[in-house]
Design a protein around this motif. Structure first.
Motif, PDB file in Angstrom:
ATOM      1  N   UNK A 112       0.799  -1.236   0.052  1.00 16.53           N
ATOM      2  CA  UNK A 112      -0.016  -0.046   0.046  1.00 16.53           C
ATOM      3  C   UNK A 112       0.836   1.313   0.024  1.00 16.53           C
ATOM      4  N   UNK A 113       2.141   1.179   0.781  1.00 14.10           N
ATOM      5  CA  UNK A 113       2.995   2.312   0.720  1.00 14.10           C
ATOM      6  C   UNK A 113       3.504   2.547  -0.697  1.00 14.10           C
ATOM      7  N   UNK A 114       3.930   1.531  -1.129  1.00 12.45           N
ATOM      8  CA  UNK A 114       4.458   1.431  -2.556  1.00 12.45           C
ATOM      9  C   UNK A 114       3.654   2.051  -3.331  1.00 12.45           C
ATOM     10  N   UNK A 115       2.316   1.763  -3.557  1.00 13.51           N
ATOM     11  CA  UNK A 115       1.376   2.219  -4.364  1.00 13.51           C
ATOM     12  C   UNK A 115       0.846   3.730  -4.086  1.00 13.51           C
ATOM     13  N   UNK A 116       0.542   3.847  -2.994  1.00 12.37           N
ATOM     14  CA  UNK A 116       0.054   5.142  -2.586  1.00 12.37           C
ATOM     15  C   UNK A 116       1.153   6.205  -2.314  1.00 12.37           C
ATOM     16  N   UNK A 117       2.465   5.955  -2.153  1.00 12.76           N
ATOM     17  CA  UNK A 117       2.972   7.164  -1.800  1.00 12.76           C
ATOM     18  C   UNK A 117       4.056   6.963  -3.012  1.00 12.76           C
ATOM     19  N   UNK A 118       4.664   6.031  -3.548  1.00 16.40           N
ATOM     20  CA  UNK A 118       5.651   6.280  -4.652  1.00 16.40           C
ATOM     21  C   UNK A 118       5.103   5.840  -5.928  1.00 16.40           C
ATOM     22  N   UNK A 119       3.961   5.468  -6.090  1.00 17.88           N
ATOM     23  CA  UNK A 119       3.467   4.998  -7.408  1.00 17.88           C
ATOM     24  C   UNK A 119       4.054   4.158  -8.547  1.00 17.88           C
ATOM     25  N   UNK A 120       4.876   3.421  -7.842  1.00 20.20           N
ATOM     26  CA  UNK A 120       5.707   2.314  -8.717  1.00 20.20           C
ATOM     27  C   UNK A 120       4.811   1.484  -9.609  1.00 20.20           C
ATOM     28  N   UNK A 121       3.775   1.165  -9.082  1.00 17.87           N
ATOM     29  CA  UNK A 121       2.974   0.273 -10.144  1.00 17.87           C
ATOM     30  C   UNK A 121       2.292   1.220 -11.351  1.00 17.87           C
ATOM     31  N   UNK A 122       2.510   2.383 -11.461  1.00 19.73           N
ATOM     32  CA  UNK A 122       2.176   3.105 -12.479  1.00 19.73           C
ATOM     33  C   UNK A 122       3.364   3.960 -13.241  1.00 19.73           C
ATOM     34  N   UNK A 123       4.687   3.398 -12.913  1.00 19.42           N
ATOM     35  CA  UNK A 123       5.744   4.109 -13.352  1.00 19.42           C
ATOM     36  C   UNK A 123       5.883   4.121 -15.118  1.00 19.42           C
ATOM     37  N   UNK A 124       5.317   2.884 -15.695  1.00 18.12           N
ATOM     38  CA  UNK A 124       5.318   3.062 -16.893  1.00 18.12           C
ATOM     39  C   UNK A 124       3.981   2.921 -17.673  1.00 18.12           C
ATOM     40  N   UNK A 125       2.988   3.328 -16.983  1.00 20.29           N
ATOM     41  CA  UNK A 125       1.724   3.308 -17.674  1.00 20.29           C
ATOM     42  C   UNK A 125       1.561   4.824 -18.116  1.00 20.29           C
ATOM     43  N   UNK A 126       0.866   4.834 -19.321  1.00 21.68           N
ATOM     44  CA  UNK A 126       0.767   6.331 -20.148  1.00 21.68           C
ATOM     45  C   UNK A 126      -0.113   7.316 -19.285  1.00 21.68           C
ATOM     46  N   UNK A 127       0.394   8.673 -19.102  1.00 23.08           N
ATOM     47  CA  UNK A 127      -0.382   9.365 -18.339  1.00 23.08           C
ATOM     48  C   UNK A 127      -1.712   9.531 -18.815  1.00 23.08           C
ATOM     49  N   UNK A 128      -1.965   9.233 -19.914  1.00 19.98           N
ATOM     50  CA  UNK A 128      -3.532   9.270 -20.403  1.00 19.98           C
ATOM     51  C   UNK A 128      -4.317   8.145 -19.599  1.00 19.98           C
ATOM     52  N   UNK A 129      -3.737   7.156 -19.150  1.00 20.99           N
ATOM     53  CA  UNK A 129      -4.405   6.424 -18.196  1.00 20.99           C
ATOM     54  C   UNK A 129      -4.169   6.361 -16.821  1.00 20.99           C
ATOM     55  N   UNK A 130      -3.610   7.263 -16.405  1.00 22.83           N
ATOM     56  CA  UNK A 130      -3.464   7.663 -15.010  1.00 22.83           C
ATOM     57  C   UNK A 130      -2.043   7.426 -14.428  1.00 22.83           C
ATOM     58  N   UNK A 131      -1.081   7.157 -15.330  1.00 26.51           N
ATOM     59  CA  UNK A 131       0.016   6.454 -15.051  1.00 26.51           C
ATOM     60  C   UNK A 131       1.230   7.681 -14.838  1.00 26.51           C
ATOM     61  N   UNK A 132       2.340   7.275 -14.517  1.00 25.91           N
ATOM     62  CA  UNK A 132       3.535   8.273 -14.682  1.00 25.91           C
ATOM     63  C   UNK A 132       4.172   8.666 -16.236  1.00 25.91           C
ATOM     64  N   UNK A 133       3.567   7.459 -17.005  1.00 30.16           N
ATOM     65  CA  UNK A 133       4.338   7.840 -18.478  1.00 30.16           C
ATOM     66  C   UNK A 133       5.658   7.712 -18.708  1.00 30.16           C
ATOM     67  N   UNK A 134       6.512   7.092 -17.845  1.00 33.37           N
ATOM     68  CA  UNK A 134       7.878   6.856 -17.885  1.00 33.37           C
ATOM     69  C   UNK A 134       8.137   5.666 -18.928  1.00 33.37           C
ATOM     70  N   UNK A 135       9.241   5.330 -19.073  1.00 30.87           N
ATOM     71  CA  UNK A 135       9.628   4.347 -20.146  1.00 30.87           C
ATOM     72  C   UNK A 135      10.316   3.066 -19.537  1.00 30.87           C
ATOM     73  N   UNK A 136      10.901   2.003 -20.459  1.00 28.80           N
ATOM     74  CA  UNK A 136      11.610   0.956 -19.711  1.00 28.80           C
ATOM     75  C   UNK A 136      12.743   1.294 -19.144  1.00 28.80           C
ATOM     76  N   UNK A 137      13.491   2.254 -19.411  1.00 30.61           N
ATOM     77  CA  UNK A 137      14.778   2.567 -18.677  1.00 30.61           C
ATOM     78  C   UNK A 137      14.445   2.960 -17.069  1.00 30.61           C
TER      79      UNK A 137
END
Length: 98
Positions: free
Chosen positions: A45-70
Motif C-alpha cells: 500500500x505504501x509503494x502504491x500510495x506514496x511512490x506510485x511504482x505500479x504506474x511508472x510506465x503506464x501512460x499518463x492518459x491512463x493515470x500513470x506516470x508515463x515513464x519508459x523501460x529504462x
C-alpha cells in the motif's frame, strides 16, 4: 555503446534504493515470506500510495506516470537487489510499454 542514466532516471533509482534499504531488510523479507500472501500488504500500500511504482510506465492518459523501460528497469534493479517481496512483477511489469 556508452550508457548513463539521466538525472531523472538516477533520482528514480536512488529513491528506490533508499526506500528499499529501509523497508526490505533481511528480517522484513523473512517475515513477508512466512505470510500466506508472501508479502506485507501494508508495504505494498505504501509503494502504491506514496511512490506510485505500479504506474511508472503506464501512460499518463491512463493515470500513470508515463515513464519508459529504462526507468522501470532502474526501479526493478533495486527491487531485485533488495529482494522486495511484493506482487509488483506479474501485473505491472507485463503491462504494455509506450
Amino acid at each position: 555503446m556508452q550508457f548513463a542514466f539521466t538525472e531523472e532516471q538516477q533520482m528514480i533509482r536512488d529513491t528506490a534504493e533508499q526506500f528499499l534499504a529501509e523497508v526490505s531488510t533481511s528480517e522484513a523479507i523473512r517475515s513477508a515470506m512466512e505470510t500466506e500472501l508472501g508479502y506485507q500488504p501494508e508495504l505494498w500500500q505504501r509503494i502504491c500510495g506514496e511512490l506510485y511504482w505500479q504506474a511508472i510506465h503506464i501512460p499518463e492518459a491512463y493515470g500513470g506516470m508515463g515513464l519508459g523501460q529504462v526507468e522501470l528497469a532502474a526501479m526493478l534493479e533495486q527491487m531485485g537487489r533488495y529482494l522486495l517481496c511484493s506482487p509488483f512483477s506479474p501485473p505491472s511489469a507485463s503491462a504494455p510499454m509506450r
